[in-house]
Design a protein around this motif. Structure first.
Motif, PDB file in Angstrom:
ATOM      1  N   LEU A  56       0.834  -1.204   0.000  1.00 30.74           N
ATOM      2  CA  LEU A  56       0.000   0.000   0.000  1.00 30.74           C
ATOM      3  C   LEU A  56       0.870   1.255   0.000  1.00 30.74           C
ATOM      4  O   LEU A  56       1.832   1.367   0.760  1.00 30.74           O
ATOM      5  CB  LEU A  56      -0.909   0.009   1.234  1.00 30.74           C
ATOM      6  N   GLY A  57       0.503   2.198  -0.853  1.00 30.55           N
ATOM      7  CA  GLY A  57       1.211   3.470  -0.938  1.00 30.55           C
ATOM      8  C   GLY A  57       2.392   3.467  -1.898  1.00 30.55           C
ATOM      9  O   GLY A  57       3.027   4.514  -2.103  1.00 30.55           O
ATOM     10  N   TRP A  58       2.693   2.335  -2.531  1.00 28.64           N
ATOM     11  CA  TRP A  58       3.811   2.298  -3.471  1.00 28.64           C
ATOM     12  C   TRP A  58       3.399   2.895  -4.814  1.00 28.64           C
ATOM     13  O   TRP A  58       2.226   2.877  -5.191  1.00 28.64           O
ATOM     14  CB  TRP A  58       4.302   0.867  -3.677  1.00 28.64           C
ATOM     15  N   ARG A  59       4.403   3.401  -5.507  1.00 33.31           N
ATOM     16  CA  ARG A  59       4.199   3.941  -6.860  1.00 33.31           C
ATOM     17  C   ARG A  59       4.433   2.805  -7.847  1.00 33.31           C
ATOM     18  O   ARG A  59       5.521   2.226  -7.886  1.00 33.31           O
ATOM     19  CB  ARG A  59       5.155   5.106  -7.122  1.00 33.31           C
ATOM     20  N   LEU A  60       3.434   2.519  -8.650  1.00 31.42           N
ATOM     21  CA  LEU A  60       3.490   1.371  -9.569  1.00 31.42           C
ATOM     22  C   LEU A  60       3.533   1.860 -11.010  1.00 31.42           C
ATOM     23  O   LEU A  60       2.730   2.702 -11.427  1.00 31.42           O
ATOM     24  CB  LEU A  60       2.276   0.460  -9.375  1.00 31.42           C
ATOM     25  N   SER A  61       4.479   1.310 -11.765  1.00 31.92           N
ATOM     26  CA  SER A  61       4.593   1.565 -13.201  1.00 31.92           C
ATOM     27  C   SER A  61       4.361   0.242 -13.938  1.00 31.92           C
ATOM     28  O   SER A  61       5.057  -0.753 -13.650  1.00 31.92           O
ATOM     29  CB  SER A  61       5.970   2.129 -13.552  1.00 31.92           C
ATOM     30  N   ILE A  62       3.407   0.225 -14.842  1.00 29.52           N
ATOM     31  CA  ILE A  62       3.128  -0.976 -15.642  1.00 29.52           C
ATOM     32  C   ILE A  62       3.456  -0.664 -17.090  1.00 29.52           C
ATOM     33  O   ILE A  62       2.819   0.203 -17.718  1.00 29.52           O
ATOM     34  CB  ILE A  62       1.663  -1.426 -15.511  1.00 29.52           C
ATOM     35  N   GLU A  63       4.450  -1.358 -17.623  1.00 28.30           N
ATOM     36  CA  GLU A  63       4.862  -1.189 -19.021  1.00 28.30           C
ATOM     37  C   GLU A  63       4.100  -2.207 -19.858  1.00 28.30           C
ATOM     38  O   GLU A  63       4.353  -3.408 -19.776  1.00 28.30           O
ATOM     39  CB  GLU A  63       6.367  -1.374 -19.154  1.00 28.30           C
ATOM     40  N   PHE A  64       3.175  -1.705 -20.655  1.00 35.91           N
ATOM     41  CA  PHE A  64       2.290  -2.577 -21.427  1.00 35.91           C
ATOM     42  C   PHE A  64       2.737  -2.631 -22.885  1.00 35.91           C
ATOM     43  O   PHE A  64       3.142  -1.614 -23.479  1.00 35.91           O
ATOM     44  CB  PHE A  64       0.846  -2.067 -21.346  1.00 35.91           C
ATOM     45  N   ALA A  65       2.648  -3.829 -23.489  1.00 36.80           N
ATOM     46  CA  ALA A  65       2.975  -4.017 -24.908  1.00 36.80           C
ATOM     47  C   ALA A  65       2.019  -5.041 -25.502  1.00 36.80           C
ATOM     48  O   ALA A  65       1.659  -6.023 -24.843  1.00 36.80           O
ATOM     49  CB  ALA A  65       4.416  -4.489 -25.081  1.00 36.80           C
ATOM     50  N   ASN A  66       1.617  -4.785 -26.730  1.00 35.17           N
ATOM     51  CA  ASN A  66       0.772  -5.751 -27.438  1.00 35.17           C
ATOM     52  C   ASN A  66       1.642  -6.547 -28.407  1.00 35.17           C
ATOM     53  O   ASN A  66       2.215  -5.989 -29.351  1.00 35.17           O
ATOM     54  CB  ASN A  66      -0.345  -5.041 -28.204  1.00 35.17           C
ATOM     55  N   ARG A  67       1.733  -7.859 -28.184  1.00 32.42           N
ATOM     56  CA  ARG A  67       2.501  -8.746 -29.066  1.00 32.42           C
ATOM     57  C   ARG A  67       1.602  -9.649 -29.893  1.00 32.42           C
ATOM     58  O   ARG A  67       2.081 -10.566 -30.554  1.00 32.42           O
ATOM     59  CB  ARG A  67       3.450  -9.604 -28.211  1.00 32.42           C
ATOM     60  N   ASP A  68       0.333  -9.400 -29.828  1.00 33.63           N
ATOM     61  CA  ASP A  68      -0.634 -10.207 -30.578  1.00 33.63           C
ATOM     62  C   ASP A  68      -0.741  -9.651 -31.991  1.00 33.63           C
ATOM     63  O   ASP A  68      -1.084  -8.499 -32.195  1.00 33.63           O
ATOM     64  CB  ASP A  68      -1.995 -10.164 -29.867  1.00 33.63           C
ATOM     65  N   ASP A  69      -0.412 -10.504 -32.982  1.00 34.52           N
ATOM     66  CA  ASP A  69      -0.467 -10.040 -34.373  1.00 34.52           C
ATOM     67  C   ASP A  69      -1.846 -10.173 -34.984  1.00 34.52           C
ATOM     68  O   ASP A  69      -2.011  -9.924 -36.182  1.00 34.52           O
ATOM     69  CB  ASP A  69       0.552 -10.809 -35.212  1.00 34.52           C
ATOM     70  N   LYS A  70      -2.833 -10.557 -34.171  1.00 32.76           N
ATOM     71  CA  LYS A  70      -4.175 -10.756 -34.723  1.00 32.76           C
ATOM     72  C   LYS A  70      -5.201  -9.783 -34.152  1.00 32.76           C
ATOM     73  O   LYS A  70      -6.145  -9.411 -34.855  1.00 32.76           O
ATOM     74  CB  LYS A  70      -4.646 -12.197 -34.459  1.00 32.76           C
ATOM     75  N   LEU A  71      -5.028  -9.408 -32.872  1.00 35.24           N
ATOM     76  CA  LEU A  71      -6.055  -8.603 -32.213  1.00 35.24           C
ATOM     77  C   LEU A  71      -5.438  -7.394 -31.518  1.00 35.24           C
ATOM     78  O   LEU A  71      -4.295  -7.462 -31.038  1.00 35.24           O
ATOM     79  CB  LEU A  71      -6.807  -9.444 -31.165  1.00 35.24           C
ATOM     80  N   PRO A  72      -6.185  -6.281 -31.407  1.00 39.65           N
ATOM     81  CA  PRO A  72      -5.747  -5.148 -30.594  1.00 39.65           C
ATOM     82  C   PRO A  72      -6.048  -5.416 -29.123  1.00 39.65           C
ATOM     83  O   PRO A  72      -6.980  -6.155 -28.793  1.00 39.65           O
ATOM     84  CB  PRO A  72      -6.585  -3.985 -31.143  1.00 39.65           C
ATOM     85  N   HIS A  73      -5.254  -4.805 -28.235  1.00 38.82           N
ATOM     86  CA  HIS A  73      -5.454  -4.983 -26.799  1.00 38.82           C
ATOM     87  C   HIS A  73      -5.093  -3.685 -26.074  1.00 38.82           C
ATOM     88  O   HIS A  73      -4.342  -2.856 -26.595  1.00 38.82           O
ATOM     89  CB  HIS A  73      -4.592  -6.129 -26.258  1.00 38.82           C
ATOM     90  N   SER A  74      -5.609  -3.576 -24.855  1.00 42.89           N
ATOM     91  CA  SER A  74      -5.301  -2.432 -23.996  1.00 42.89           C
ATOM     92  C   SER A  74      -5.256  -2.904 -22.556  1.00 42.89           C
ATOM     93  O   SER A  74      -5.400  -4.115 -22.284  1.00 42.89           O
ATOM     94  CB  SER A  74      -6.350  -1.326 -24.172  1.00 42.89           C
TER      95      SER A  74
END
Length: 271
Positions: free
Chosen positions: A174-192
């Motif tokens: 609790l109280g930590w700063r979180l960074s999430i590095e997101f990448a889409n590697r799916d060559d068929k569908l979009p993602h978020s």
């Protein structure tokens, strides 16, 4: 008188040297003995008796018994026979079954996880070496960085980091700063990616983000293959949340992981 005696003795000697008449059988045996002698065999006496088939000397090697040499045989008369044909054994073909060892650089196939039901589907904890590939943190700065990818290499479409339906849980103090590095590697569908309150069944559409800036760009449209974005927020409320895909129908299809913000945790974990 002496001359007559000498003449008589000479005639007697000449008569003894003149060969007597021979039969056809004796002539054949004599010819066979001559051939065998030329081949290096001891053919025995020159009379019409049976010749010995055991040689006393080998060709070029004294004392070698050539009666057993391959390719040479004689009959009872001592006549050499042609060698017997050698039996040729053709080996049966060896059938080699190809091994199914995995090829370098390729992941082994994984049976898709059952997506029935709405609740979490936990997996065994990751090894520490694998966990460090996804999560790094600084206890002094109270910050954590997490790698999250949409991909379909392991379990088919609609998964994060190769798992579905809360198969892994990211725990942050609790109280930590979180960074999430997101990448889409799916060559068929979009993602978020969007962080929302945990509820089951997963609502459609998804609610607003649980923390400010806790979502990627193009939440509903999704990022295409190779596109990336970073979520940065402070986990200032404890509880259970979903890291879900915001594209319509994806989270409901199982594309979500669990985020736990814990007041009792001292370090982040990804299990």
């Amino acid at each position: 008188m002496r001359q007559l005696v000498r003449l008589s003795m000479l005639l007697t000697s000449l008569a003894a040297c003149v060969p007597g008449p021979q039969t056809d059988e004796e002539r054949t045996a004599a010819a066979a003995r001559a051939d065998s002698s030329a081949a290096g065999y001891d053919v025995g006496p020159s009379s019409g008796t049976q010749a010995s088939s055991v040689p006393t000397r080998g060709i070029g090697q004294p004392g070698v018994d050539t009666s057993r040499a391959p390719g040479r045989r004689t009959d009872s008369s001592g006549v050499a026979r042609p060698p017997r044909p050698t039996e040729v054994v053709i080996p049966e073909p060896v059938v080699t079954v190809p091994r199914t060892a995995s090829q370098p650089g390729r992941r082994p196939p994984v049976t898709p996880i059952d997506t029935s039901g709405d609740g979490p589907l936990p997996l065994p904890p990751l090894e520490s070496a694998l966990e460090s590939r996804f999560l790094v943190y600084d206890t002094l700065k109270r910050t954590a960085s997490f790698q999250l990818a949409a991909e379909d290499e392991l379990t088919g479409p609609l998964n994060f980091n190769g798992v579905r339906r809360g198969g892994r849980t990211l725990t942050v103090p609790l109280g930590w700063r979180l960074s999430i590095e997101f990448a889409n590697r799916d060559d068929k569908l979009p993602h978020s990616l969007v962080i929302v309150e945990s509820s089951f069944p997963v609502p459609d559409p998804l609610p607003e983000p649980a923390f400010p800036r806790a979502q990627t760009i193009k939440v509903e449209q999704g990022l295409l293959e190779g596109e990336t974005d970073e979520l940065i927020f402070v986990a200032d409320r404890d509880g259970q949340y979903l890291m879900a895909c915001g594209v319509v129908g994806h989270a409901q299809g199982g594309q979500w992981l669990t985020l736990m913000v814990s007041a009792s945790a001292t370090v982040p974990t990804y299990r």
